[in-house]
Every structure is written in C-alpha cells, then in structure tokens.
Design an enzyme around this catalytic site. Structure first.
Site, short mmCIF file in Angstrom:
data_model
loop_
_atom_site.label_atom_id
_atom_site.label_comp_id
_atom_site.label_asym_id
_atom_site.label_seq_id
_atom_site.Cartn_x
_atom_site.Cartn_y
_atom_site.Cartn_z
N PHE A 155 0.98 -0.86 -3.47
CA PHE A 155 1.22 -0.15 -2.21
C PHE A 155 2.28 -0.97 -1.48
O PHE A 155 2.17 -2.20 -1.41
CB PHE A 155 -0.07 -0.04 -1.40
CG PHE A 155 0.13 0.73 -0.13
CD1 PHE A 155 0.20 2.12 -0.17
CD2 PHE A 155 0.29 0.10 1.09
CE1 PHE A 155 0.41 2.85 0.99
CE2 PHE A 155 0.51 0.81 2.26
CZ PHE A 155 0.57 2.20 2.20
N ASP A 157 -6.34 -6.83 -3.47
CA ASP A 157 -6.30 -5.84 -2.41
C ASP A 157 -7.29 -4.73 -2.79
O ASP A 157 -7.09 -4.02 -3.78
CB ASP A 157 -4.89 -5.29 -2.26
CG ASP A 157 -4.78 -4.21 -1.18
OD1 ASP A 157 -5.80 -3.55 -0.89
OD2 ASP A 157 -3.68 -4.00 -0.65
N TYR A 164 -10.97 2.12 6.43
CA TYR A 164 -10.90 3.53 6.87
C TYR A 164 -10.85 4.52 5.73
O TYR A 164 -10.73 5.71 5.97
CB TYR A 164 -9.74 3.76 7.84
CG TYR A 164 -8.40 3.17 7.46
CD1 TYR A 164 -7.61 3.75 6.48
CD2 TYR A 164 -7.93 2.03 8.09
CE1 TYR A 164 -6.38 3.22 6.15
CE2 TYR A 164 -6.70 1.49 7.77
CZ TYR A 164 -5.93 2.08 6.79
OH TYR A 164 -4.72 1.53 6.47
N LYS A 165 -10.92 4.04 4.52
CA LYS A 165 -10.93 4.96 3.37
C LYS A 165 -12.39 5.21 2.98
O LYS A 165 -13.11 5.96 3.63
CB LYS A 165 -10.09 4.38 2.24
CG LYS A 165 -8.62 4.15 2.63
CD LYS A 165 -7.82 3.59 1.46
CE LYS A 165 -6.42 3.17 1.89
NZ LYS A 165 -5.55 4.28 2.30
N ARG A 181 -2.53 13.94 -4.80
CA ARG A 181 -3.59 12.94 -4.84
C ARG A 181 -4.89 13.54 -4.34
O ARG A 181 -4.92 14.16 -3.27
CB ARG A 181 -3.16 11.79 -3.94
CG ARG A 181 -3.39 10.43 -4.49
CD ARG A 181 -2.77 9.36 -3.61
NE ARG A 181 -3.17 9.44 -2.21
CZ ARG A 181 -3.36 8.38 -1.41
NH1 ARG A 181 -3.20 7.15 -1.89
NH2 ARG A 181 -3.68 8.52 -0.16
#
Lengths: 396, 396
Positions: free
Chosen positions: B126, B195, B220-221, B369
């Site tokens: 990312f 990560d 937050y995922k 996605r």
C-alpha cells in the site's frame, strides 16, 4: 462598589455574554480549565450523533466523498484560519501537536539549507516541543540550542535554521513577542515555528500580517474541539512549494487514489497531511468551531484581558498579601489568557478548589493555573473563584 | 442444490450469524467494503453520546483520570492484542498507520545497528508504507530496497536492517507468509515490521507465536473502529527497552506531568505514544471492539475462507468465463479476506454495482475489490453480489 457588584456590572456590559449559552455548563462549577480542555459546545452532541448514525452507519464508505470527509482537514483548517490571522489555504488539521511540531521543524530545517546547523528552542517550552525538537535535530544532523525567551532575539544568528517558540507560555501565561521574534528570525535569515496551543482562540495572532513561516496549535483548549481533537499546521503560502514533509503519507500525495509507488507531494496545505484523518474527532471540532461565527477575535482579547485583570484585582482584595505570588505578567502586552499563581502547597490548594467547584489545574511543582475562556467565563465566575481561593488559603 | 439454496444452508450452519445483529446494516445493501471502512457496531452510538455529553460535557477535565481517558491507548491496545495473537502490554493505540510505520521503521533501524544500511520494503505495498519507508531511510541514512514479495526471503541479508511487509496485499488480497518471512529476517539478523491493516480482525496473525518484532495496523477495516480511527503499534516485549522512537512526544515520557525538560522514555507499550490521544475516536473504537467478546479469531478465519470460496464459486457459475479474472490466490494459505477481480472497465462496473446496492470498491487501474467481513457478511449477501455482478457485466 464591592467586587460582586462590579462583577455584575461587568457582566451586564459584556458583549460576549450571550455566547455562554452556546456551551454546556453548570452553575455549580466555575470552569477555569478551558486552557487545558475547552467546555462542550452545544452544537457538538447532535452533530456527532448524525456523523455516527447516518454518515458512518448508513452511508458508510460513501461518506468519504458524499459527506465531505476526505476534504475535512483543509476545510476545517480554513475555518480556523481567520482566528489566527491566516488567509485560506494555509492550514490543515490532523495529527497531534507533537507530530505537527516534527513536520514543521524538519520542514523548516530543510528549507533553511545545509549551512544552518542549529535549531533554537524556547527553554521554558511545553515539554513535548523540546522533546520533538531534540528528535528533529538528531534526525537532521542539527544541534539543539535551548534559550530563555527573553534572550531569544539575540540568540538567532547565521547558524540558526529555525526557532521553535511558544506564543504563550503554558505555565506562567506569558505572551511572547511574536512580531518581534519573527522579525529577528528573518533578519538573521532563519525561519520560525510558532506553537499557538495557548493563544489560538484566545487572542489575535496575525500569522499572515507578521510573516510567520510555520505554526502549529492544538484545538482542544480555546477552540473547544474536544479531548485530543486534532491539531493544525500552518505553512505560509509562499513556503508551501518548498515544504518537504518528513511524514509524506498517502493523504499528502498529489493523487492519493492513483496508488502510485512514487511519492509526489500535493500542492498547498494538503501537503501537510499524513494518513487517514480521524473523522469523528475532526467533525466534532468542525461543529465546535460554529460557535465562532461572527465573534471577532479582538473582542475575545478585550474580554480576556478584562477577565484576567479582574481576577488579579479580586485576588489582591481577598487574599492577604504574600499568600500567593502571580507569575503572570502584569503588562497586557505580555499576558495570555490565563493567570498563574505560585504557592508551595499549590497541589493541595487546587484539590480543595476543585472540591468547592472552582476548576483550574495544578502544574508541577507549585503553580495554580486558571484559564479564562472569554466565550463562556463570566466576571461573576471570576469573583467567585478568587473568593473561594481566599477561603481555601485562609484555612491552611 | 442451486446457489441461493446453498447460501441458505451455509447461513443456517454459520456459527457467527448472530453477530450480524451487532452491526447497523440495511437489507437493501450488500456491504462488501468492510476492508475499507467497517460497518457501525450498535454499541458505538450510545457510547459516543455518553462520552460527549457526560464525560466531556459534564466531567470535562476530570475525565482524563475519572473516565480513564489517559490510559485508553494501552487499554485499547490490550483489547486488540488477543485478536492478533499478542500477550497484553505490547500494543498501544494512537496516531495514523502512516505515523506508526515511521515510528516502527526508525525504531527498528536504530535497534538493528549502524552496519545494517538497508530498509527492505514490499514492492507491492500500500503506497503510504513505501512513502514513509523512503522518508525513514532518508532520515536514518539507509538505502531503500523495494522487493517483490515472492523474492523477499532471498533479499534479506547482512545489510538488511529491517523489512516492512504487508501481511495481506491491499489490492490482490494475497496473504503473505508471516511466519516464513519473519524467520528468514531473523536468520539474516534483521528485524521485520508487519503491516496488519488487511489482516487484523480477519484472520489469526500470531504475533507472539511467530516472534514478530514490530507491527502496525489500522482499526477501521475489520476492527470496525470508525472512519480514521486510530492505528496501533506492537513492539515485542523484549524489544521495548531498546525501542527509541523518532516521535518522543510527552505522552511517551516516564512521568508526563513532571513536565521535565529532559526526555525519559516510559517503559513498555506507552513508549510508542506521542501526543494527546484523540479521545472521541479512540473510545468509539473501544466500544466497537466489544463485538469481539467471545469471538474466536479462528472461527472468523473459517468463515472468511468459506465466504471467499463461495463468492468465487458463485462468480464462476454466474459470470461467463473470461469476463473477469481473479487476482486473489486460490490457495487458502495465500488468501486474505477479500477477492479482487480484474476487468478493464472495473471503475464503471463498480459504479453500477453500487447503484444496485452491492458495495465494494475500485482500485486503479482495473481492480474490483470485494471485502468479506465474517462478523456481518452472510452467504446470501455473497450469492447476491455475484449475481448482480453477472447482471452488470452482461449488460456491458
């Protein structure tokens, strides 16, 4: 005229007195700790409920665009801008003050050039600025020089890359000379980073007018953004293109959703962003800032000085001489929006004050700190605080 | 058995199906974007209202101690710990993922010693990790080396200070070999920073069991902490004493309220703190984590694989061959909790899907996605998503 009566007259004449209703306060408490955590603006609970239930709960991911989450850091920066004398497009909100001090100092060192090898820091600074400055110095190969504020102007020279100075001292409430120090820094070819934590929302700062280079500040004191609400970073417009952040997170990319492996910094204030912004805290702050609509910061300053003057007057009248010592400058030009009184047993005295509904705070080793937020503190509050202080001290 | 019927059977047998009621969802929407922003847990709105109205509004400054605000970063870290296989006392919550990547990498480089001059980063990372790694390399005088994940293990050697690797690739959903890469890093005398943004809350991580050195992740995922909720930092217990943060803010001081001008790092996880924590976002996250009570992460993993298997099965059945290409590994050991499908017009297809109530997201240049959060996605959702995808594609 006795002091309670004087307080009544002052409150009657107070142009900002209507603003008190914009905050959640109870009449049992005199809240003089808004220089640590501002009181809750009445706009916040409803806005937070909507952000949580509708924007997050119902719109979910769509809110990043449809509810304006993505652009909140610069939008809210523009809302703070007039309060600190900045034109739009120069302030971005996000991260903590400490993290923003790091960005500002490293960015400034890089702009100052390799031959300037010193970072000057106010020796009486709130500690985090000094700790972060030490890390910035270490990581950029600079030397950290701690200087008493009164010697700052003479300490700036050809080796100075940047000076980091607190606009108002967190302990004494002393207001430092922002125009003068900024001019001295520029005369020495150096940059200056101002920490506005204790001045933003309390007095006019004049960032643009005085040519300040970079500034940081918190939003949970006089801006009432809520506990740990995000801090802000100001980078003067003509310095933005040269601002090279040590924390180039994806939110500061020119095209964040391009997902390029190569970093290209955004233009303008968003270059100071780092990661995904903390939306709940940020939108609470945005709602809190509504209270400033049509409030001139000059009126806030006038009332602030009247409040601190009146507090000093009441303390002098109620507390026998020699029982407390004010370390806050008497001169208006050197005073922020707080009064700090020194007493050996300050910790115990503050405990008693709080138990009697007068909330200030204690700072090691011997300081009673009273913050006066002009938007919601009344002159009656001030008179009561001094009276209760005298009562507490008389029993010790 | 047709696919809708199979979905019904799978839902009936699903041990986690009761958890869906712990989230605010509407039956019109199939929400497959929990890998970007998790849905709202029902515990959050009431808790937020109380934090705002009572803790901030009524208790104000007292809440830093009386409401446990001050210790929230490590308390919430301990709540995340079992989900990523960490014993208590090693995780602290705060700041963004990007800021934590910076802390972790610089901390790791300093622990690795001066003779190790390379930071290795996953070339498919990312973007923010790569940008921040570049800054960390620049500021510590190291060289940044980008390596394809499959070549990572052979790229680690005597020059490697630290490798920064994504546990699950944000685009393809590929699960990288955390035990193997960690062991290779250690065999080379290097450290590794994982990560966990796309694995925390989606699958067992086993930080302690695999001897991971440092890790960061967002909340937050799959942890459903809310938009931009604070990230976390893991520093393995035996490395904590040597962890030398590049962001030594006052919250990481051994005695923060001593206000000493000299920095002395706190012991343990709090050493990873920086500035004043963002309380509203942090306590929303804490409330969101209640949903994990008595949920074994292994059950989450089992359902996650069943969901992604079933999605691939439905896509294969409904979408004519050759119209989409899965870039998510077929092997369970290599799959996270999302499926990524490639199609040249992915952006337009995702727009049509969202208009029909199937919410995934689009990643440049050509990736659809779909994230599958086992706590609230049903097999019926999965069947519907694949069916609607086939409909959308058939019209193009």
């Amino acid at each position: 005229m006795n002091l309670p009566e004087k307080a009544r007259k002052l409150d009657e004449a107070d142009e900002l007195r209507g603003k008190r209703a914009a905050f959640v306060l109870d009449d049992d408490t005199v809240y003089l700790d808004g220089n640590s955590l501002g009181a809750l603006p009445t706009t916040v609970p409803g806005r937070m409920a909507d952000v949580v239930a509708r924007e997050w709960g119902r719109l979910r991911i769509r809110s990043w665009t449809e509810s304006g989450w993505w652009t909140a850091p610069e939008r809210i920066g523009d809302r703070i801008a007039p309060l600190v004398g900045a034109a739009p497009g120069q302030i971005v909100v996000g991260d903590s003050t400490s993290v923003n001090v790091f960005k500002a100092l490293v960015g400034a060192v890089r702009m100052a050039g390799a031959e300037r090898d010193e970072i000057v820091v106010d020796a009486t600074t709130f500690p985090t600025d000094g700790y972060i400055a030490e890390s910035a110095a270490r990581m950029t190969g600079r030397r950290l020089v701690a200087v008493e504020p009164r010697e700052l102007r003479s300490a700036l020279g050809p080796r100075t890359a940047v000076a980091l100075v607190n606009h108002v001292d967190y302990r004494s409430g002393r207001l430092h000379d922002l125009p003068g120090v900024t001019a001295s820094a520029h005369a020495a070819g150096a940059l200056v980073v101002w920490d506005l934590c204790h001045s933003a929302g309390a007095l006019p700062v004049g960032l643009d007018a005085h040519g300040v280079d970079l500034a940081v500040g918190c939003t949970y004191k006089y801006l009432n953004g809520g506990p740990g609400s995000p801090a802000f970073l100001y980078v003067r417009r003509d310095l933005q293109a040269g601002f090279d952040s040590p924390l180039p997170g994806w939110n500061s990319h020119r095209d964040p959703f391009g997902m390029s492996p190569r970093y290209e910094a955004a233009d303008g204030a968003p270059r100071g962003r780092v990661g995904t912004p903390d939306i709940l805290s940020m939108l609470a702050l945005e709602a809190a800032l509504e209270v400033w609509d049509e409030v001139p910061i000059e009126a806030v300053r006038d009332k602030s000085l009247a409040l601190t003057d009146f507090f000093l007057e009441c303390v002098a009248a109620y507390v026998p001489a020699g029982r407390v010592e004010s370390i806050t400058p008497a001169r208006h030009e050197e005073r922020g929006s707080q009064v700090a009184l020194r007493r050996a047993d300050a910790g115990e005295v503050m405990g008693s004050l709080i138990a009697r509904g007068v909330v200030g705070d204690f700072r090691q080793p011997d300081v009673l700190r009273f913050g006066f937020t002009p938007l919601y503190v009344s002159f009656a509050d001030v008179e009561r605080a001094a009276r209760v202080l005298a009562e507490v001290i008389s029993t010790r």
